[in-house]
Design an enzyme around this catalytic site. Sequence first.
Site, PDB file in Angstrom:
ATOM      1  N   GLY A 114       0.639  -1.044  -0.102  1.00  0.00           N
ATOM      2  CA  GLY A 114       0.304   0.103  -0.221  1.00  0.00           C
ATOM      3  C   GLY A 114       0.722   1.153  -0.035  1.00  0.00           C
ATOM      4  O   GLY A 114       0.494   2.352   0.492  1.00  0.00           O
ATOM      5  N   ALA A 115       2.279   1.122  -0.448  1.00  0.00           N
ATOM      6  CA  ALA A 115       2.949   2.272  -0.293  1.00  0.00           C
ATOM      7  C   ALA A 115       3.193   3.199  -1.845  1.00  0.00           C
ATOM      8  O   ALA A 115       4.295   3.807  -1.862  1.00  0.00           O
ATOM      9  CB  ALA A 115       4.103   1.910   0.254  1.00  0.00           C
ATOM     10  N   GLY A 118       2.736  -0.538  -6.121  1.00  0.00           N
ATOM     11  CA  GLY A 118       1.892  -1.468  -6.932  1.00  0.00           C
ATOM     12  C   GLY A 118       2.071  -3.285  -6.513  1.00  0.00           C
ATOM     13  O   GLY A 118       2.072  -4.030  -7.268  1.00  0.00           O
ATOM     14  N   ASP A 164      -1.110  -0.201 -13.174  1.00  0.00           N
ATOM     15  CA  ASP A 164      -0.218  -1.300 -12.240  1.00  0.00           C
ATOM     16  C   ASP A 164      -0.122  -2.601 -12.745  1.00  0.00           C
ATOM     17  O   ASP A 164       0.779  -3.264 -12.829  1.00  0.00           O
ATOM     18  CB  ASP A 164      -0.694  -1.363 -10.777  1.00  0.00           C
ATOM     19  CG  ASP A 164      -0.664   0.086  -9.990  1.00  0.00           C
ATOM     20  OD1 ASP A 164      -0.474   1.252 -10.420  1.00  0.00           O
ATOM     21  OD2 ASP A 164      -0.599  -0.125  -8.870  1.00  0.00           O
TER      22      ASP A 164
HETATM   23  O1  PMV Z   1      -0.541   4.718  -5.022  1.00  0.00           O
HETATM   24  P1  PMV Z   1      -0.810   3.769  -6.507  1.00  0.00           P
HETATM   25  O2  PMV Z   1       0.349   3.089  -6.873  1.00  0.00           O
HETATM   26  O3  PMV Z   1      -2.154   2.780  -6.291  1.00  0.00           O
HETATM   27  O4  PMV Z   1      -1.127   4.593  -7.337  1.00  0.00           O
HETATM   28  C1  PMV Z   1      -2.328   5.607  -7.689  1.00  0.00           C
HETATM   29  C2  PMV Z   1      -2.167   6.431  -8.673  1.00  0.00           C
HETATM   30  C3  PMV Z   1      -3.446   7.452  -8.869  1.00  0.00           C
HETATM   31  O5  PMV Z   1      -3.106   8.238 -10.167  1.00  0.00           O
HETATM   32  C4  PMV Z   1      -3.611   8.591  -7.855  1.00  0.00           C
HETATM   33  C5  PMV Z   1      -4.754   6.829  -8.857  1.00  0.00           C
HETATM   34  C6  PMV Z   1      -5.280   6.073 -10.318  1.00  0.00           C
HETATM   35  O6  PMV Z   1      -5.910   4.934 -10.119  1.00  0.00           O
HETATM   36  O7  PMV Z   1      -4.531   6.287 -11.113  1.00  0.00           O
END
Ligand code: PMV
Length: 328
Positions: A114-115, A118, A164
């Site tokens: 969760g950081a 991915g 991701d």
């Molecule tokens: O924190 P992560 O790796 O899940 O990335 C979120 C990326 C955002 O652009 C903030 C949200 C998204 O779904 O694209």
Amino acid sequence: MATASAPGKVYLFGEHAVVYGEPAVPCAIERRATVTVEERADDKLRVEAEDLSLDGFTVEYSGPTDANPAVDVSESLVNAAMGYVDTAVEEARDAADRPDAGFDVIIESDIPLGAGLGSSAAVVVAGIEAATRELGVELSRSELAERAYRVEHEVQDGQASRADTYCSTMGGAVRVEGDQCETIDAPDLPFVVGYDGGAGDTGELVAGVRALKGTYDFADDTVRAIGDVVRQGEDALEAGDVEELGRLMDFNHGLLSALGVSARSLDAMVWGAREAGAVGAKLTGAGGGGCIVALDETDATETALKYTPDCEQVFRARLDSDGVRLER
Ligand code: PMV
């Protein structure tokens, strides 16, 4: 028994703005989740997950409803990780047309949970690959990416982007714009990742940016400016111009700060990296806490981040070019 692994990722450019149709460039990194799957004689699912973060906490988990984290990490994060595994197994059953297949699953991961790296996508991609192989089915990479995306979409209540899961499946640098994803050429980038030991709430952070955009014109302009930085970044990637990439990462971080998604810990790590001589540094992912990514060929950034009070873990990670891998 089948074992597959898949990489985590950093955002070189473009998080948040990608939600509004601007392009983004996530890059797979050589930090992997590894999933081993063995078919059982019955239709049950047993999941063992250790090392689901760099903190080395241990999770004993048996069955989809019986999470039992032994530890000092948020229970909801661990439960969320298990939700991904259950749903990934459903996709594998569907792909192999074996709705009643049962499995013993072992998850190992060196990607913090969760950081912004991915971790869930890597577990999902490796999990579907291992479970389908165990059932004798070989998915194309594009089908695997699509099924992994469906899992994230379902578990995250429709809030997932394809970035991701596509990046984890294909490896390398990826360009994402709307529903379109493609891998793009990139030099071997010397990533250094700093982790503050925490995690931001992606849903809340995305909602915060949306609210800001609804109230202030500058926020709209900022999102478009991030899109411009990303487009310049694509040119720099193509030219292999690492210095320019670093400059653009610095701009991108400033623009994300203007949107209110940085944090004191992330800023401290970004500045620690820059002062050590990194060519560029920015937060990666949703922000609010979690990780930063810097570019530095030398050991200076790693050393500086080790002495940055807000930084709990630091590691070097090269660009991963393999994507998902069948290990055994
Ligand atoms: O924190 P992560 O790796 O899940 O990335 C979120 C990326 C955002 O652009 C903030 C949200 C998204 O779904 O694209």
